[in-house]
Design a protein around this motif. Structure first.
Motif: not given
Ligand code: TXA
Ligand code: MG
Length: 319
Positions: A171-172, A110, A132-133, A56, A185, A216, A27, A174, A54, A213, A106, A49
């Motif tokens: 989205e990716s 990511g 980038a979220p 990525i 996750l 999504g 996305v 995780i 957190p 955490r 934390q 937000r």
């Molecule tokens: O496909 C994707 O992952 C997209 C594109 C732009 O790369 N990005 C994305 O970012 O979906 P966002 O922020 O919308 O969702 C990322 C998710 C969030 O739900 C966040 O809580 C989780 O990743 N996340 C990030 N760092 C984390 C961490 N250290 N531990 C657990 N969850 C984490």
């Protein structure tokens, strides 16, 4: 697509602490310099937000992992080499300097290398990590086109790089690689089975968590404004025959039930394979959300693992 001049302009915006709409294969993201707290704060403000969610960090090469993470396991490296660039995010123990705004306070971070030529060109020219979220307002549908980013965030993001419609569309995946056992996750188009094949071991899928955490993982997320409900295949026709006038107009999304004519019902036949369905899903939801239906009715999708990511997003969109 974009040319080098636009990439250079985007790099300048990022170096000056600004935000850039960045296409990825999953996305569109809202990118900021991951090493600048002032820039990171702008992401939270633009999306509306909460700051404990957190972000990525996107990097351009596997050898940059050590700048952001420590104690990186063999298994994590195996996944990185097998899947990147691609729609997989690894959660790893964070390096000491990584901002609380990235990690949500934390001890993990990511990371992923996105598989889109524009994102890779931007990362290369920028030379650092980009937090980038997804580039949507908090809780809403992730954008899969540059126009959708502008629609979501309007004037708050000065530059959106054009990258066409996203290939993957959700989205990716995780996977938490920071503990003893890998845990999924957030499901995505890279399946648990694919990850198990690379690691040669089985992994678990996280239970619904109380604390966000993974935002999504909130029960309602990725949601249209229009009331959205899931309906079993065999109940669709019956529902439409009996629906009362004040519940119309409705839009129906099916992948297996063939279209029939009903008054004040718009029928959208989605692709019947999970990959095609995921590619179209957010784009279609975003379009129909603008059309003033009283509800969006979506046929339940198969329970098989290849549909896992789509099923997860549909459940959140309808809850
Ligand atoms: O496909 C994707 O992952 C997209 C594109 C732009 O790369 N990005 C994305 O970012 O979906 P966002 O922020 O919308 O969702 C990322 C998710 C969030 O739900 C966040 O809580 C989780 O990743 N996340 C990030 N760092 C984390 C961490 N250290 N531990 C657990 N969850 C984490
Ligand atoms: Mg998101």
């Amino acid at each position: 697509m974009v040319n080098q001049t636009e990439i250079d302009k985007a790099v300048q915006v990022l170096r000056e602490g600004g935000l850039v709409g960045m296409p990825t294969e999953t996305v569109y993201g809202l990118a900021a310099d991951a090493s600048s707290p002032d820039s990171l704060r702008k992401i939270f403000a633009a999306k509306g937000r909460p700051e404990d969610h957190p972000l990525i960090v996107h990097v351009g090469a596997v050898n940059e992992l050590s700048k952001w993470a420590r104690d990186i396991s063999e298994d994590a490296l195996k996944l990185a080499h097998a899947m990147w660039p691609g729609p997989l995010t690894l959660i790893l123990k964070k390096a000491p300097h990584v901002s609380d705004l990235v990690t949500g306070k934390q001890d993990t971070v990511g990371l992923r290398i996105p598989g889109h030529p524009v994102a890779l060109a931007l990362l290369k020219a920028f030379g650092g990590g980009l937090a980038a979220p997804s580039a949507n307002r908090f809780g809403r549908i992730s954008p899969t086109t540059a126009d959708a980013v502008r629609e979501e965030l309007g004037g708050t993001v000065s530059l959106v790089l054009e990258g066409g419609q996203c290939d993957v569309g959700v989205e990716s995946t995780i996977v938490d690689m920071s503990g003893e056992h890998p845990v999924i996750l957030r499901p995505g188009m890279i399946s648990a089975t694919q990850i198990e094949e690379v690691l040669n071991k089985s992994l678990s899928v996280a239970e619904q968590q109380g604390s966000p955490r993974v935002s999504g993982s909130l029960e309602s997320h990725y949601a249209p404004l229009t009331k959205t409900r899931l309906i079993e295949s065999q109940n669709i026709i019956n529902f439409l025959e009996k629906v009362s006038a004040n519940e119309l107009p409705v839009v129906v999304l099916t992948y297996s039930v063939p279209q029939q004519d009903f008054e004040r019902v718009k029928w959208i036949l989605m692709p019947s394979d999970a990959k095609g369905y995921a590619h179209d899903l957010y784009h279609v939801l975003r379009q129909v959300d603008k059309e003033h239906f009283s509800q969006i009715l979506i046929e339940e999708v198969p329970l098989s693992s290849d549909w896992g990511a789509v099923r997860d997003r549909l459940q959140r969109a309808s809850s």
